[in-house]
Design a protein around this motif. Sequence first.
Motif, PDB file in Angstrom:
ATOM      1  N   ALA A 113       0.844  -1.195   0.000  1.00  0.00           N
ATOM      2  CA  ALA A 113       0.000   0.000   0.000  1.00  0.00           C
ATOM      3  C   ALA A 113       0.871   1.234   0.000  1.00  0.00           C
ATOM      4  CB  ALA A 113      -0.917   0.006   1.217  1.00  0.00           C
ATOM      5  N   SER A 114       0.487   2.219  -0.792  1.00  0.00           N
ATOM      6  CA  SER A 114       1.235   3.476  -0.831  1.00  0.00           C
ATOM      7  C   SER A 114       0.606   4.545   0.057  1.00  0.00           C
ATOM      8  CB  SER A 114       1.320   3.992  -2.274  1.00  0.00           C
ATOM      9  OG  SER A 114       2.112   3.125  -3.068  1.00  0.00           O
ATOM     10  N   ALA A 115      -0.706   4.507   0.221  1.00  0.00           N
ATOM     11  CA  ALA A 115      -1.400   5.495   1.040  1.00  0.00           C
ATOM     12  C   ALA A 115      -1.370   5.067   2.505  1.00  0.00           C
ATOM     13  CB  ALA A 115      -2.839   5.664   0.567  1.00  0.00           C
ATOM     14  N   GLN A 116      -0.933   5.957   3.374  1.00  0.00           N
ATOM     15  CA  GLN A 116      -0.760   5.619   4.783  1.00  0.00           C
ATOM     16  C   GLN A 116      -2.066   5.203   5.450  1.00  0.00           C
ATOM     17  OE1 GLN A 116       1.190   8.687   7.052  1.00  0.00           O
ATOM     18  NE2 GLN A 116       1.192   7.514   8.938  1.00  0.00           N
ATOM     19  N   GLU A 117      -3.143   5.939   5.205  1.00  0.00           N
ATOM     20  CA  GLU A 117      -4.419   5.605   5.832  1.00  0.00           C
ATOM     21  C   GLU A 117      -4.926   4.253   5.355  1.00  0.00           C
ATOM     22  OE1 GLU A 117      -8.928   7.456   6.529  1.00  0.00           O
ATOM     23  OE2 GLU A 117      -7.483   8.505   5.233  1.00  0.00           O
ATOM     24  N   ALA A 118      -4.778   3.968   4.062  1.00  0.00           N
ATOM     25  CA  ALA A 118      -5.210   2.682   3.517  1.00  0.00           C
ATOM     26  C   ALA A 118      -4.396   1.544   4.120  1.00  0.00           C
ATOM     27  CB  ALA A 118      -5.089   2.684   2.004  1.00  0.00           C
ATOM     28  N   ALA A 119      -3.095   1.771   4.300  1.00  0.00           N
ATOM     29  CA  ALA A 119      -2.240   0.752   4.907  1.00  0.00           C
ATOM     30  C   ALA A 119      -2.675   0.490   6.348  1.00  0.00           C
ATOM     31  CB  ALA A 119      -0.781   1.194   4.861  1.00  0.00           C
ATOM     32  N   ALA A 120      -2.989   1.552   7.078  1.00  0.00           N
ATOM     33  CA  ALA A 120      -3.405   1.398   8.472  1.00  0.00           C
ATOM     34  C   ALA A 120      -4.738   0.654   8.563  1.00  0.00           C
ATOM     35  CB  ALA A 120      -3.517   2.766   9.134  1.00  0.00           C
ATOM     36  N   ARG A 121      -5.669   0.979   7.678  1.00  0.00           N
ATOM     37  CA  ARG A 121      -6.957   0.280   7.673  1.00  0.00           C
ATOM     38  C   ARG A 121      -6.759  -1.205   7.384  1.00  0.00           C
ATOM     39  NH1 ARG A 121     -10.620   4.285   3.872  1.00  0.00           N
ATOM     40  NH2 ARG A 121     -11.202   5.818   5.462  1.00  0.00           N
ATOM     41  N   THR A 122      -5.906  -1.505   6.422  1.00  0.00           N
ATOM     42  CA  THR A 122      -5.666  -2.897   6.047  1.00  0.00           C
ATOM     43  C   THR A 122      -5.028  -3.658   7.194  1.00  0.00           C
ATOM     44  OG1 THR A 122      -5.411  -2.232   3.734  1.00  0.00           O
ATOM     45  CG2 THR A 122      -4.558  -4.403   4.363  1.00  0.00           C
ATOM     46  N   ALA A 123      -4.041  -3.054   7.851  1.00  0.00           N
ATOM     47  CA  ALA A 123      -3.379  -3.701   8.979  1.00  0.00           C
ATOM     48  C   ALA A 123      -4.368  -3.968  10.112  1.00  0.00           C
ATOM     49  CB  ALA A 123      -2.225  -2.841   9.469  1.00  0.00           C
ATOM     50  N   ALA A 124      -5.253  -3.001  10.367  1.00  0.00           N
ATOM     51  CA  ALA A 124      -6.257  -3.181  11.416  1.00  0.00           C
ATOM     52  C   ALA A 124      -7.230  -4.301  11.056  1.00  0.00           C
ATOM     53  CB  ALA A 124      -7.008  -1.876  11.647  1.00  0.00           C
ATOM     54  N   LEU A 125      -7.606  -4.389   9.786  1.00  0.00           N
ATOM     55  CA  LEU A 125      -8.508  -5.444   9.328  1.00  0.00           C
ATOM     56  C   LEU A 125      -7.858  -6.816   9.509  1.00  0.00           C
ATOM     57  CD1 LEU A 125     -11.136  -6.323   7.893  1.00  0.00           C
ATOM     58  CD2 LEU A 125      -9.928  -5.978   5.710  1.00  0.00           C
ATOM     59  N   ILE A 126      -6.604  -6.926   9.112  1.00  0.00           N
ATOM     60  CA  ILE A 126      -5.885  -8.198   9.246  1.00  0.00           C
ATOM     61  C   ILE A 126      -5.772  -8.596  10.712  1.00  0.00           C
ATOM     62  CG2 ILE A 126      -3.630  -9.301   8.924  1.00  0.00           C
ATOM     63  CD1 ILE A 126      -3.346  -7.516   6.376  1.00  0.00           C
ATOM     64  N   THR A 127      -5.437  -7.645  11.560  1.00  0.00           N
ATOM     65  CA  THR A 127      -5.314  -7.930  12.984  1.00  0.00           C
ATOM     66  C   THR A 127      -6.640  -8.390  13.578  1.00  0.00           C
ATOM     67  OG1 THR A 127      -3.541  -6.294  13.206  1.00  0.00           O
ATOM     68  CG2 THR A 127      -4.692  -6.927  15.222  1.00  0.00           C
ATOM     69  N   SER A 128      -7.742  -7.807  13.116  1.00  0.00           N
ATOM     70  CA  SER A 128      -9.054  -8.186  13.639  1.00  0.00           C
ATOM     71  C   SER A 128      -9.398  -9.636  13.317  1.00  0.00           C
ATOM     72  CB  SER A 128     -10.132  -7.260  13.076  1.00  0.00           C
ATOM     73  OG  SER A 128     -10.438  -7.564  11.714  1.00  0.00           O
ATOM     74  N   MET A 129      -8.739 -10.209  12.300  1.00  0.00           N
ATOM     75  CA  MET A 129      -8.967 -11.598  11.915  1.00  0.00           C
ATOM     76  C   MET A 129      -8.045 -12.547  12.674  1.00  0.00           C
ATOM     77  SD  MET A 129      -8.926 -10.751   7.847  1.00  0.00           S
ATOM     78  CE  MET A 129      -9.275 -12.402   7.244  1.00  0.00           C
ATOM     79  N   GLN A 130      -7.309 -12.002  13.648  1.00  0.00           N
ATOM     80  CA  GLN A 130      -6.321 -12.749  14.434  1.00  0.00           C
ATOM     81  C   GLN A 130      -5.188 -13.259  13.548  1.00  0.00           C
ATOM     82  OE1 GLN A 130      -7.925 -15.295  17.645  1.00  0.00           O
ATOM     83  NE2 GLN A 130      -9.964 -14.764  16.847  1.00  0.00           N
ATOM     84  N   CYS A 131      -4.870 -12.461  12.525  1.00  0.00           N
ATOM     85  CA  CYS A 131      -3.726 -12.730  11.661  1.00  0.00           C
ATOM     86  C   CYS A 131      -2.682 -11.638  11.890  1.00  0.00           C
ATOM     87  CB  CYS A 131      -4.154 -12.749  10.187  1.00  0.00           C
ATOM     88  SG  CYS A 131      -5.296 -14.079   9.764  1.00  0.00           S
ATOM     89  N   THR A 132      -1.508 -11.814  11.297  1.00  0.00           N
ATOM     90  CA  THR A 132      -0.413 -10.868  11.475  1.00  0.00           C
ATOM     91  C   THR A 132      -0.212 -10.050  10.207  1.00  0.00           C
ATOM     92  OG1 THR A 132       0.714 -12.367  13.002  1.00  0.00           O
ATOM     93  CG2 THR A 132       2.039 -10.618  11.999  1.00  0.00           C
ATOM     94  N   PRO A 133      -0.338  -8.718  10.276  1.00  0.00           N
ATOM     95  CA  PRO A 133      -0.074  -7.885   9.097  1.00  0.00           C
ATOM     96  C   PRO A 133       1.404  -7.939   8.723  1.00  0.00           C
ATOM     97  CG  PRO A 133      -1.261  -6.661  10.806  1.00  0.00           C
ATOM     98  CD  PRO A 133      -0.758  -7.916  11.437  1.00  0.00           C
ATOM     99  N   VAL A 134       1.683  -8.076   7.432  1.00  0.00           N
ATOM    100  CA  VAL A 134       3.067  -8.109   6.942  1.00  0.00           C
ATOM    101  C   VAL A 134       3.211  -7.035   5.860  1.00  0.00           C
ATOM    102  CG1 VAL A 134       4.902  -9.504   5.934  1.00  0.00           C
ATOM    103  CG2 VAL A 134       3.175 -10.596   7.386  1.00  0.00           C
ATOM    104  N   PRO A 135       3.591  -5.811   6.238  1.00  0.00           N
ATOM    105  CA  PRO A 135       3.745  -4.750   5.235  1.00  0.00           C
ATOM    106  C   PRO A 135       4.893  -5.048   4.296  1.00  0.00           C
ATOM    107  CG  PRO A 135       4.529  -4.015   7.383  1.00  0.00           C
ATOM    108  CD  PRO A 135       3.894  -5.347   7.606  1.00  0.00           C
TER     109      PRO A 135
END
Length: 201
Positions: free
Chosen positions: A136-158
């Motif tokens: 992700a290039s957009a900071q807000e989009a990256a943060a939303r994606t990381a939060a979504l992944i975390t909510s699934m009990q998975c680990t975000p890997v930027p």
Amino acid sequence: MKIGIIGTGAMSTSLAGAWTRAGHDVLAAGRTSLRTAASHGDLILFAVPAAAAPGIAAELADDLAGRTLLDCTNPIAPGPAGPLLTVPPGSSTAAALASAAPGAAVVKAFNLCHASIWTLDPPVFEGLPLGVPYCASAQEAAARTAALITSMQCTPVPCGGLDRAPYLEATAALAIGVWFAAGSPRAMFPPIAQVPAADPQ
């Protein structure tokens, strides 16, 4: 989060289930109600054939403006030794989506695992939560994606900006080929904690 899903196939169904279990408000739509899904939430998943995705994004560009567009597609076709990429070297479906819907913040994510993996609650392997890479290039989009992944009990890997999406799509082609050959992509990547320190000499 409110999440709209473009597409009604296996990936759409399994990710919708995972996100619903995680407490999100999810709406999936087929061809006749795409605008409803595209305007449903802050995050919009494209779970359609890769070749069709840019055209659909162009049709919905106005509805997608200001939203995070998650691209889980893989631009691949069968090859003699496994899947082959169908996009030119250095390009990606994610980049094509960004061009088709310039007002959206495109994120490449959720493209490495088979749809069935997202039905696991939670997806844990060998005692470790599943890592979900994303570009992700957009900071807000990256943060939303990381939060979504975390909510699934998975680990975000930027994995960097959207310019690195071609590598993530190529990784999917490689991994799928290994799986179909009854191999294990996981075995190719040793845990970082077990990698010997580099010799300073």
